[in-house]
Design an enzyme around this catalytic site. Structure first.
Site, PDB file in Angstrom:
ATOM      1  N   GLN A   1      -6.156  12.466  -5.780  1.00 44.21           N
ATOM      2  CA  GLN A   1      -4.986  12.955  -5.161  1.00 44.21           C
ATOM      3  C   GLN A   1      -5.451  13.365  -3.785  1.00 44.21           C
ATOM      4  OE1 GLN A   1      -5.324  13.920  -8.427  1.00 44.21           O
ATOM      5  NE2 GLN A   1      -3.325  13.016  -9.028  1.00 44.21           N
ATOM      6  N   GLY A   2      -4.864  12.879  -2.772  1.00 43.97           N
ATOM      7  CA  GLY A   2      -5.073  13.247  -1.360  1.00 43.97           C
ATOM      8  C   GLY A   2      -5.649  12.046  -0.708  1.00 43.97           C
ATOM      9  N   ASP A   3      -6.312  11.261  -1.617  1.00 48.15           N
ATOM     10  CA  ASP A   3      -6.717   9.834  -1.054  1.00 48.15           C
ATOM     11  C   ASP A   3      -5.852   8.841  -0.775  1.00 48.15           C
ATOM     12  OD1 ASP A   3      -9.485  10.807  -0.898  1.00 48.15           O
ATOM     13  OD2 ASP A   3      -9.479  10.164  -3.171  1.00 48.15           O
ATOM     14  N   SER A   4      -4.619   8.859  -1.237  1.00 52.02           N
ATOM     15  CA  SER A   4      -3.667   7.995  -1.238  1.00 52.02           C
ATOM     16  C   SER A   4      -3.289   7.549   0.650  1.00 52.02           C
ATOM     17  CB  SER A   4      -2.154   8.614  -1.766  1.00 52.02           C
ATOM     18  OG  SER A   4      -2.132   8.127  -2.973  1.00 52.02           O
TER      19      SER A   4
ATOM     20  N   ASP B   1       3.709  -0.742  -1.980  1.00 54.99           N
ATOM     21  CA  ASP B   1       3.433   0.646  -1.223  1.00 54.99           C
ATOM     22  C   ASP B   1       2.504   0.592  -0.124  1.00 54.99           C
ATOM     23  OD1 ASP B   1       3.034   3.449  -1.298  1.00 54.99           O
ATOM     24  OD2 ASP B   1       1.483   3.599  -2.667  1.00 54.99           O
TER      25      ASP B   1
ATOM     26  N   HIS C   1       4.387   5.391  -0.128  1.00 56.98           N
ATOM     27  CA  HIS C   1       4.781   6.816  -0.865  1.00 56.98           C
ATOM     28  C   HIS C   1       4.333   8.082  -0.278  1.00 56.98           C
ATOM     29  CE1 HIS C   1       0.426   6.924  -2.853  1.00 56.98           C
ATOM     30  NE2 HIS C   1       0.814   8.202  -2.800  1.00 56.98           N
TER      31      HIS C   1
HETATM   32  C1  4AZ Z   1      -2.632  10.298  -5.678  1.00 57.36           C
HETATM   33  O1  4AZ Z   1      -1.780  10.964  -6.348  1.00 57.36           O
HETATM   34  C2  4AZ Z   1      -3.714   9.469  -6.300  1.00 57.36           C
HETATM   35  N1  4AZ Z   1      -7.298   7.247  -9.283  1.00 57.36           N
HETATM   36  C3  4AZ Z   1      -4.317   8.705  -5.795  1.00 57.36           C
HETATM   37  C4  4AZ Z   1      -5.327   7.673  -6.300  1.00 57.36           C
HETATM   38  C5  4AZ Z   1      -5.386   7.713  -7.717  1.00 57.36           C
HETATM   39  C6  4AZ Z   1      -4.696   8.411  -8.465  1.00 57.36           C
HETATM   40  C7  4AZ Z   1      -3.661   9.164  -7.918  1.00 57.36           C
HETATM   41  C8  4AZ Z   1      -6.229   6.663  -8.354  1.00 57.36           C
HETATM   42  O2  4AZ Z   1      -2.702  10.294  -4.503  1.00 57.36           O
END
Ligand code: 4AZ
Length: 261
Positions: A213-216, A123, A77
């Site tokens: 957000q941003g850790d993905s 993913d 993603h």
């Molecule tokens: C993101 O949007 C996201 N709490 C990453 C991790 C988590 C939720 C959203 C998990 O990048």
């Protein structure tokens, strides 16, 4: 339903490098901000395989893990809809505003051919770098994944993501540990959006520590081995809403194909 829609949209926005815009326009009917990667600041000297995935101007929007000198595992993603020329990978840079480390262009993007949306699984992506990264690589889980995902196992997460649901990034790499959650418990949290064959959950029942957000795209390490990829969740660090990670063992053979290509 509300939360999952929100996460899905956020993931798409982050994938297009519009993390800041997504955050500033995100609905605010969510729990009060809590510390997420909640643990502590750390450095890329400590975790040399943790990479920033950025746009062409250096704006970080996802994480990744170096598994070979020119191969980075990240989330599908993060890169779906992107072209290699719009991406960079930065290694050896602890601070988002740093200029140190190594910046590489991306020569190829692969992601799981079955990927359509985070809640449908698959993913996982592998980026091929134009420049070799002079950093130690991480080992990744074997296809069998024996014992790795046992509930209660301690997992380590890392990233430059936001430190609260509505917060910003601390600007420095952070890390935390969270326990692996059983598939049945995660199914209780997320229903059919949790696909056990492709996903694994981690977090405390009471929340408080999580990726955001941003850790993905960044690593979930179990026993020091890359076993998951930060993927999605309902908000961040909420009680009963563990973080959801790509179950990398299910994609280990596909990743190896890409690493050897
Ligand atoms: C993101 O949007 C996201 N709490 C990453 C991790 C988590 C939720 C959203 C998990 O990048």
């Amino acid at each position: 339903m509300f939360g999952l829609t929100r996460v899905r949209r956020t993931a798409a926005a982050v994938a297009f490098g519009a993390a800041a815009a997504a955050l500033s326009t995100a609905p605010s009917a969510v729990a009060a901000p809590r510390p997420v990667v909640g643990g502590t600041t750390t450095t890329t000297a400590e975790y040399p395989f943790v990479m920033q995935v950025t746009d062409a101007t250096g704006g970080q929007f996802c994480g990744g893990t170096l598994v070979a000198p020119t191969k980075v595992v990240t989330a599908a993603h993060c890169v779906v809809g992107e072209t290699p020329g719009k991406l960079r990978v930065v290694g050896g840079r602890t601070h988002l505003d740093g200029t140190d480390g190594t910046v590489s262009e991306v020569s190829r993007i692969w992601f799981d051919p079955g990927y359509t949306d985070v809640v449908d699984g698959g993913d996982v992506a592998v980026l091929t770098l134009a420049t070799r990264m002079p950093y130690a690589t991480a080992a990744y889980v074997s296809p069998a994944g024996t014992g790795v995902y046992a509930p209660g196992m301690t997992a380590r997460v890392l990233g430059w993501g936001t430190t609260g649901e509505n917060g910003g990034s601390s600007g420095q790499l952070r890390t935390a540990t969270v326990p692996v959650v059983s598939d049945t418990e995660c199914r209780d949290s997320y229903g059919s959006d949790f696909v056990a064959s492709d996903m694994v959950c981690a977090g405390y029942p009471s929340g408080g520590v999580d990726t955001c957000q941003g850790d993905s795209g960044g690593p979930l390490l179990i026993g020091g081995v890359l076993a998951g990829i930060t993927s999605w969740g309902n908000g961040c660090a909420e009680a009963g809403r563990p973080g959801v990670y790509t179950r990398l063992a299910s994609f280990s053979s596909l990743v190896t194909e890409q690493v050897l290509t």
